[in-house]
Motif scaffolding. Structure first.
Motif, PDB file in Angstrom:
ATOM      1  N   ARG A   1     -46.914  18.224 -29.230  1.00  0.00           N
ATOM      2  CA  ARG A   1     -45.770  17.386 -30.052  1.00  0.00           C
ATOM      3  C   ARG A   1     -44.686  17.691 -29.559  1.00  0.00           C
ATOM      4  NH1 ARG A   1     -47.366  17.702 -35.557  1.00  0.00           N
ATOM      5  NH2 ARG A   1     -48.508  19.543 -35.260  1.00  0.00           N
ATOM      6  N   SER A   2     -44.136  18.695 -28.850  1.00  0.00           N
ATOM      7  CA  SER A   2     -43.126  18.852 -28.140  1.00  0.00           C
ATOM      8  C   SER A   2     -42.850  18.035 -27.000  1.00  0.00           C
ATOM      9  CB  SER A   2     -43.053  19.996 -27.558  1.00  0.00           C
ATOM     10  OG  SER A   2     -42.891  21.158 -28.903  1.00  0.00           O
ATOM     11  N   ALA A   3     -44.003  17.745 -26.274  1.00  0.00           N
ATOM     12  CA  ALA A   3     -44.086  16.967 -25.104  1.00  0.00           C
ATOM     13  C   ALA A   3     -44.028  15.510 -25.694  1.00  0.00           C
ATOM     14  CB  ALA A   3     -45.452  17.000 -24.441  1.00  0.00           C
ATOM     15  N   SER A   4     -44.457  15.216 -26.775  1.00  0.00           N
ATOM     16  CA  SER A   4     -44.462  13.795 -27.432  1.00  0.00           C
ATOM     17  C   SER A   4     -43.210  13.511 -27.708  1.00  0.00           C
ATOM     18  CB  SER A   4     -45.348  13.446 -28.470  1.00  0.00           C
ATOM     19  OG  SER A   4     -46.875  13.576 -28.287  1.00  0.00           O
ATOM     20  N   VAL A   5     -42.274  14.147 -28.184  1.00  0.00           N
ATOM     21  CA  VAL A   5     -40.927  14.171 -28.485  1.00  0.00           C
ATOM     22  C   VAL A   5     -40.237  13.851 -27.205  1.00  0.00           C
ATOM     23  CG1 VAL A   5     -38.850  15.231 -29.757  1.00  0.00           C
ATOM     24  CG2 VAL A   5     -41.038  15.343 -30.730  1.00  0.00           C
TER      25      VAL A   5
ATOM     26  N   GLU B   1     -39.746  16.778 -19.782  1.00  0.00           N
ATOM     27  CA  GLU B   1     -38.129  16.105 -20.379  1.00  0.00           C
ATOM     28  C   GLU B   1     -37.735  15.430 -18.871  1.00  0.00           C
ATOM     29  OE1 GLU B   1     -36.026  19.361 -21.542  1.00  0.00           O
ATOM     30  OE2 GLU B   1     -36.906  19.459 -23.561  1.00  0.00           O
ATOM     31  N   HIS B   2     -38.303  15.575 -17.836  1.00  0.00           N
ATOM     32  CA  HIS B   2     -37.661  14.870 -16.726  1.00  0.00           C
ATOM     33  C   HIS B   2     -37.554  13.504 -16.698  1.00  0.00           C
ATOM     34  CE1 HIS B   2     -36.453  14.113 -12.468  1.00  0.00           C
ATOM     35  NE2 HIS B   2     -36.269  15.440 -12.295  1.00  0.00           N
ATOM     36  N   PRO B   3     -36.322  12.748 -16.658  1.00  0.00           N
ATOM     37  CA  PRO B   3     -35.946  11.189 -16.642  1.00  0.00           C
ATOM     38  C   PRO B   3     -37.138  10.590 -15.676  1.00  0.00           C
ATOM     39  CG  PRO B   3     -34.025  12.435 -15.988  1.00  0.00           C
ATOM     40  CD  PRO B   3     -35.095  13.442 -16.260  1.00  0.00           C
ATOM     41  N   ASP B   4     -37.485  10.926 -14.584  1.00  0.00           N
ATOM     42  CA  ASP B   4     -38.098  10.543 -13.583  1.00  0.00           C
ATOM     43  C   ASP B   4     -39.484  10.352 -13.430  1.00  0.00           C
ATOM     44  OD1 ASP B   4     -35.643   9.308 -12.413  1.00  0.00           O
ATOM     45  OD2 ASP B   4     -35.402  10.944 -11.251  1.00  0.00           O
ATOM     46  N   VAL B   5     -40.006  10.979 -14.713  1.00  0.00           N
ATOM     47  CA  VAL B   5     -41.580  11.137 -14.955  1.00  0.00           C
ATOM     48  C   VAL B   5     -42.056  10.029 -15.972  1.00  0.00           C
ATOM     49  CG1 VAL B   5     -43.501  12.512 -15.781  1.00  0.00           C
ATOM     50  CG2 VAL B   5     -41.648  13.535 -14.516  1.00  0.00           C
ATOM     51  N   ALA B   6     -42.773   9.026 -15.278  1.00  0.00           N
ATOM     52  CA  ALA B   6     -43.096   7.772 -16.160  1.00  0.00           C
ATOM     53  C   ALA B   6     -44.242   7.967 -17.162  1.00  0.00           C
ATOM     54  CB  ALA B   6     -43.492   6.682 -15.132  1.00  0.00           C
TER      55      ALA B   6
ATOM     56  N   GLY C   1     -43.318  23.737 -17.515  1.00  0.00           N
ATOM     57  CA  GLY C   1     -43.814  22.745 -18.537  1.00  0.00           C
ATOM     58  C   GLY C   1     -42.807  21.721 -19.069  1.00  0.00           C
ATOM     59  N   VAL C   2     -42.002  22.326 -19.816  1.00  0.00           N
ATOM     60  CA  VAL C   2     -41.058  21.677 -20.698  1.00  0.00           C
ATOM     61  C   VAL C   2     -40.033  20.585 -19.673  1.00  0.00           C
ATOM     62  CG1 VAL C   2     -38.641  21.964 -21.871  1.00  0.00           C
ATOM     63  CG2 VAL C   2     -40.896  23.373 -22.547  1.00  0.00           C
TER      64      VAL C   2
ATOM     65  N   HIS D   1     -42.446  29.123 -10.996  1.00  0.00           N
ATOM     66  CA  HIS D   1     -41.400  28.105 -10.678  1.00  0.00           C
ATOM     67  C   HIS D   1     -40.545  27.808 -12.014  1.00  0.00           C
ATOM     68  CE1 HIS D   1     -44.194  26.753  -7.236  1.00  0.00           C
ATOM     69  NE2 HIS D   1     -43.152  27.306  -6.759  1.00  0.00           N
ATOM     70  N   THR D   2     -39.370  27.429 -11.680  1.00  0.00           N
ATOM     71  CA  THR D   2     -38.464  27.238 -12.791  1.00  0.00           C
ATOM     72  C   THR D   2     -38.179  25.810 -12.764  1.00  0.00           C
ATOM     73  OG1 THR D   2     -36.435  27.344 -11.226  1.00  0.00           O
ATOM     74  CG2 THR D   2     -37.368  29.346 -11.954  1.00  0.00           C
ATOM     75  N   ALA D   3     -37.247  25.463 -13.608  1.00  0.00           N
ATOM     76  CA  ALA D   3     -36.877  24.072 -13.970  1.00  0.00           C
ATOM     77  C   ALA D   3     -36.129  23.513 -12.638  1.00  0.00           C
ATOM     78  CB  ALA D   3     -35.907  24.041 -15.143  1.00  0.00           C
ATOM     79  N   ALA D   4     -35.562  24.149 -11.956  1.00  0.00           N
ATOM     80  CA  ALA D   4     -35.037  23.499 -10.702  1.00  0.00           C
ATOM     81  C   ALA D   4     -36.138  23.453  -9.907  1.00  0.00           C
ATOM     82  CB  ALA D   4     -34.156  24.804 -10.060  1.00  0.00           C
ATOM     83  N   ASP D   5     -37.236  24.093  -9.532  1.00  0.00           N
ATOM     84  CA  ASP D   5     -38.351  23.752  -8.729  1.00  0.00           C
ATOM     85  C   ASP D   5     -39.049  22.567  -9.188  1.00  0.00           C
ATOM     86  OD1 ASP D   5     -38.151  26.493  -7.254  1.00  0.00           O
ATOM     87  OD2 ASP D   5     -38.646  27.404  -9.129  1.00  0.00           O
TER      88      ASP D   5
END
Length: 494
Positions: free
Chosen positions: A230-234, A213-218, A208-209, A36-40
């Motif tokens: 570290r990347s996810a925290s940023v 990074e999705h703005p609707d994920v709380a 995963g990225v 699955h891709t970012a679009a998925d």
């Protein structure tokens, strides 16, 4: 992606990329899943958001949601044979281990159902004619990113707490071990979880990225490597989303000379070699007091040499393969480094395997003795069946050595001195410390580390509470008018 249903391809004209899932014991392809891709991911999040905004799940009466969690636990138990055999084939852990671990997965759903049923909202003290109380609200869409080593157990820890609080979820399992997650999605659908509440995307880094990074994920809950965390925290910090991360570890196990070295060494073997050492809290550096050092090393090495390495589907197997060729090669490279640095190889070498396992990703249980704290094998996370033994003299030395690391997830202490046990456990900087044991877990025990081992807690009331936010409501109970500008100061205060 899935929404508690089997995998379906995206509706696109171009071909869906796929990934072969391997049996790490034989390298045979056992399944093929979408890459699955970012679009998925965006589509899965949109589905979860719709289910949260307009579906029945967040508004469901708490007792009904708790009942559904209990039904999920029962359904997992009913499917346990299929699930633990599937997980054994997918990640290579011996069937005796996966049977024991997956048999406990229902406990997390029952525990969080109990917390939900017993949840109370606080009434807060205050002056004047006011009733002030709090209510907990679900966060919304939560992302759960799970690793290859304990796919079902780690998913259950977060998923049960997220669902109990009324959230909807997008799960991204490790690209190497998605099969039991997909099977669980089917079980959830059959149990009655509404469509869109739990969604599964399969894939690698891109998926995963996109989820982090999705703005609707709380909220993101991630178990993985320190750099991924570290990347996810940023990414989550940029939008002030919540984040729980269980990351790397280099677990110290301090063994004092008041214990029986044979008993301690057998406990050390369990700490180091369960799951082929592929655990963030695996005992990987044993700090052993000199009075029993030689006997401890001899016994640990003997135990390592006698561990039966082989086909994980056979009941007599005590250790299976590691997850991939990449992981095997990393472990072997660090073993070579340890030898080059001067550590003594007390156990290890190429494992003896039957022909049908010759291509599998196997590493023999390995013990390094006479190591020092400046060696790479004593400092870096190996994530494989490698135990490093370092001698120490005094208690203060052991504590300093235990804390001399970037990580702080788990630790162990072996001693018969009760005061020392408490004293040293308190002094070690780690989120979990076992005394005269290792790997002991319960749904009620908060799980998570400090330093570069991550932030936040899985399991326990801490995890349950962190899947909701607190709203404070202030109700004025006086029947007098509110006239700030026209009334006297005495009236205003009342």
């Amino acid at each position: 992606m899935t929404s508690v249903t089997p995998v379906t391809p995206r509706h696109r004209e171009d071909a869906q990329a796929t990934r072969d899932i391997l049996d790490p014991a034989t390298t045979a392809v056992i399944a093929t899943v979408p890459e699955h891709t970012a679009a998925d991911v965006h589509a899965a999040v949109a589905r979860a958001k719709t289910a949260f905004d307009t579906g029945p799940w967040p508004a469901m009466v708490r007792s009904e949601r708790a009942k559904l969690l209990l039904r999920i636990a029962d359904a997992i138990e009913a499917n346990s044979e299929r699930l633990f055999r599937l997980e054994t084939r997918n990640n290579g852990r011996p069937i005796t281990e996966t049977r024991a671990q997956l048999s406990r997965v229902p406990e997390w759903f029952r525990y969080n159902a109990g917390l939900l049923a017993a949840q109370r909202n606080a009434v807060l003290p205050g002056d004047g004619p006011y009733l002030t109380y709090q209510r907990r609200q679900p966060l919304g869409v939560c992302g759960i990113i799970t690793p290859f080593n304990h796919p079902m157990l780690i998913l259950a820890r977060s998923l049960s707490a997220a669902l109990a609080n009324g959230n909807t979820v997008v799960v991204k399992p490790s690209e190497l071990t998605p099969l039991t997650t997909l099977a669980l999605a089917e079980i959830l659908a059959e149990t009655g979880v509404p469509d869109g509440v739990v969604n599964v995307v399969t894939g690698g880094r891109e998926a995963g990225v996109a989820l982090t990074e999705h703005p609707d994920v709380a909220k993101i809950t991630l178990t993985g490597g320190t750099e991924a965390g570290r990347s996810a925290s940023v990414a989550t910090a940029a939008r002030f989303a919540r984040m729980t991360a269980e990351l790397g570890g280099k677990t110290p196990v301090v063994v004092f000379d008041d214990v029986d070295p044979v008993t301690a060494a057998e406990g050390a073997a369990f700490a180091a070699f369960i799951a082929a050492g592929q655990s963030c809290v695996a005992g990987s550096r044993f700090l052993v007091q000199r009075g029993i050092y030689d006997k401890f090393v001899d016994r640990l090495a003997a135990r390592a040499k006698n561990i039966r390495v082989g086909d994980p589907s056979e009941s007599g197997t005590q250790m299976g393969p590691v997850i991939s060729a990449r992981q095997r090669d990393k472990i072997v490279a660090l073993i070579r480094t340890g030898a080059d640095e001067g550590a003594r190889l007390a156990a290890g070498g190429p494992p003896e395997l039957p022909d049908h396992l010759a291509e599998g990703f196997f590493v023999a249980p390995t013990v390094f003795a006479d190591a020092t704290m400046d060696m790479a094998v004593a400092r870096e996370e190996i994530f494989g069946p490698v135990a490093v033994v370092v001698p120490f003299d005094a208690e203060a030395d052991a504590v300093a050595m235990a804390n001399d690391n970037l990580y702080g997830l788990g630790a162990g202490v072996w001693t018969t001195d009760v005061a020392r046990a408490h004293r040293v456990a308190d002094a070690i900087v780690a989120g979990m410390v076992w005394v005269n044991d290792h790997h002991r877990l319960e749904p009620s025990l908060p799980w998570g580390g400090v330093k570069e081992s991550g932030i936040g807690k899985d399991a326990g009331t801490e995890s349950f509470d962190d899947f909701s936010w607190v709203k404070t409501i202030v109700v004025r109970t006086s029947d007098s008018s509110v006239d700030w500008y026209g009334a006297s100061a005495e009236t205003r205060l009342n």
